[in-house]
Scaffold this motif. Structure first.
Motif, PDB file in Angstrom:
ATOM      1  N   GLU A  17      -7.977  -0.279 -10.698  1.00  0.00           N
ATOM      2  CA  GLU A  17      -8.282  -0.658  -9.317  1.00  0.00           C
ATOM      3  C   GLU A  17      -7.010  -0.980  -8.535  1.00  0.00           C
ATOM      4  O   GLU A  17      -6.878  -0.579  -7.374  1.00  0.00           O
ATOM      5  CB  GLU A  17      -9.269  -1.821  -9.292  1.00  0.00           C
ATOM      6  N   ALA A  18      -6.078  -1.687  -9.148  1.00  0.00           N
ATOM      7  CA  ALA A  18      -4.803  -1.961  -8.484  1.00  0.00           C
ATOM      8  C   ALA A  18      -4.063  -0.652  -8.229  1.00  0.00           C
ATOM      9  O   ALA A  18      -3.445  -0.469  -7.173  1.00  0.00           O
ATOM     10  CB  ALA A  18      -3.947  -2.911  -9.332  1.00  0.00           C
ATOM     11  N   LEU A  21      -5.365   0.984  -5.046  1.00  0.00           N
ATOM     12  CA  LEU A  21      -4.867   0.310  -3.848  1.00  0.00           C
ATOM     13  C   LEU A  21      -3.401   0.639  -3.592  1.00  0.00           C
ATOM     14  O   LEU A  21      -2.993   0.886  -2.452  1.00  0.00           O
ATOM     15  CB  LEU A  21      -5.040  -1.207  -3.978  1.00  0.00           C
ATOM     16  N   LEU A  22      -2.615   0.626  -4.652  1.00  0.00           N
ATOM     17  CA  LEU A  22      -1.190   0.924  -4.514  1.00  0.00           C
ATOM     18  C   LEU A  22      -0.961   2.385  -4.137  1.00  0.00           C
ATOM     19  O   LEU A  22      -0.099   2.694  -3.312  1.00  0.00           O
ATOM     20  CB  LEU A  22      -0.454   0.550  -5.805  1.00  0.00           C
ATOM     21  N   ARG A 124      -7.209  -3.662   1.906  1.00  0.00           N
ATOM     22  CA  ARG A 124      -6.634  -3.619   0.553  1.00  0.00           C
ATOM     23  C   ARG A 124      -6.225  -5.014   0.085  1.00  0.00           C
ATOM     24  O   ARG A 124      -6.374  -5.332  -1.103  1.00  0.00           O
ATOM     25  CB  ARG A 124      -5.434  -2.680   0.516  1.00  0.00           C
ATOM     26  N   ARG A 127      -9.325  -6.686  -1.162  1.00  0.00           N
ATOM     27  CA  ARG A 127      -9.747  -6.108  -2.446  1.00  0.00           C
ATOM     28  C   ARG A 127      -8.794  -6.505  -3.568  1.00  0.00           C
ATOM     29  O   ARG A 127      -9.232  -6.797  -4.691  1.00  0.00           O
ATOM     30  CB  ARG A 127      -9.848  -4.588  -2.315  1.00  0.00           C
ATOM     31  N   ALA A 128      -7.494  -6.527  -3.278  1.00  0.00           N
ATOM     32  CA  ALA A 128      -6.501  -6.878  -4.310  1.00  0.00           C
ATOM     33  C   ALA A 128      -6.658  -8.321  -4.767  1.00  0.00           C
ATOM     34  O   ALA A 128      -6.369  -8.642  -5.923  1.00  0.00           O
ATOM     35  CB  ALA A 128      -5.086  -6.643  -3.787  1.00  0.00           C
ATOM     36  N   ASP A 132      -5.728  -8.574  -8.615  1.00  0.00           N
ATOM     37  CA  ASP A 132      -4.370  -8.911  -9.053  1.00  0.00           C
ATOM     38  C   ASP A 132      -3.624  -9.592  -7.912  1.00  0.00           C
ATOM     39  O   ASP A 132      -3.322  -8.961  -6.900  1.00  0.00           O
ATOM     40  CB  ASP A 132      -3.648  -7.621  -9.473  1.00  0.00           C
ATOM     41  N   THR A 135      -0.156  -8.023  -6.858  1.00  0.00           N
ATOM     42  CA  THR A 135      -0.315  -6.867  -5.973  1.00  0.00           C
ATOM     43  C   THR A 135      -0.759  -7.332  -4.591  1.00  0.00           C
ATOM     44  O   THR A 135      -0.255  -6.839  -3.577  1.00  0.00           O
ATOM     45  CB  THR A 135      -1.315  -5.863  -6.570  1.00  0.00           C
ATOM     46  N   GLN A 136      -1.661  -8.291  -4.540  1.00  0.00           N
ATOM     47  CA  GLN A 136      -2.104  -8.810  -3.251  1.00  0.00           C
ATOM     48  C   GLN A 136      -0.917  -9.382  -2.468  1.00  0.00           C
ATOM     49  O   GLN A 136      -0.758  -9.119  -1.277  1.00  0.00           O
ATOM     50  CB  GLN A 136      -3.175  -9.885  -3.427  1.00  0.00           C
TER      51      GLN A 136
END
Length: 164
Positions: A17-18, A21-22, A124, A127-128, A132, A135-136
């Protein structure tokens, strides 16, 4: 995505999932940098020099952030993909018209493009936060800089009397 050669600090679901997003962020940033350079080469008008130099700042920031995002993806075990075909096929950034572009048209285009990218970045970030926090945090930092660039573009647009 193929099996990772890098051991991720995240579980498999979090890593995947991360990674999505990335990857989405990477595509936006790479395309933003490419469009910035295209506009840099084709902008014309009375504010040419100001807009031309501002586009260099946009390109530099987008490229720096793209590198950071790609390295974060690698750190969580996801191979980043910024190949031209991937960026072209996945971008959500509004595309420029071809040919010479007036300074007003360029600034207006980038004001709109930034609004769209920032909207996706904020989604994003949310969601992040469920996946994580590292990442957020990265996405928050990038969004803060994108919002700064957006403000500067809007100020340029207002100075020219072409803002909405």
């Amino acid at each position: 995505m193929t099996t990772s050669q890098i051991r991720s600090p995240l579980d498999e679901v979090g890593r995947s999932e991360a990674g999505v997003l990335l990857q989405e962020t990477l595509v936006d940033l790479v395309d933003l940098s490419l469009l910035g350079k295209q506009a840099h080469w084709t902008v014309v008008g009375p504010r040419f020099r100001t807009v031309h130099l501002q586009l260099d700042e946009i390109v530099d920031a987008a490229r720096l952030h793209a590198d950071t995002v790609a390295e974060r993806a690698a750190a969580v075990g996801v191979a980043p993909d910024a190949r031209a075909a991937t960026v072209a096929g996945q971008t959500g950034v509004p595309q420029l018209a071809e040919g010479w572009l007036t300074d007003d048209a360029v600034v207006s285009h980038f004001v709109d493009a930034y609004a769209k990218v920032i909207g996706r970045m904020r989604d994003r970030i949310e969601r992040a936060g469920r996946i994580d926090l590292v990442t957020q945090d990265l996405l928050i930092q990038i969004t803060a800089d994108l919002e700064k660039q957006s403000w500067m573009l809007q100020a340029e647009q207002a100075a020219a009397g072409t803002g909405n």
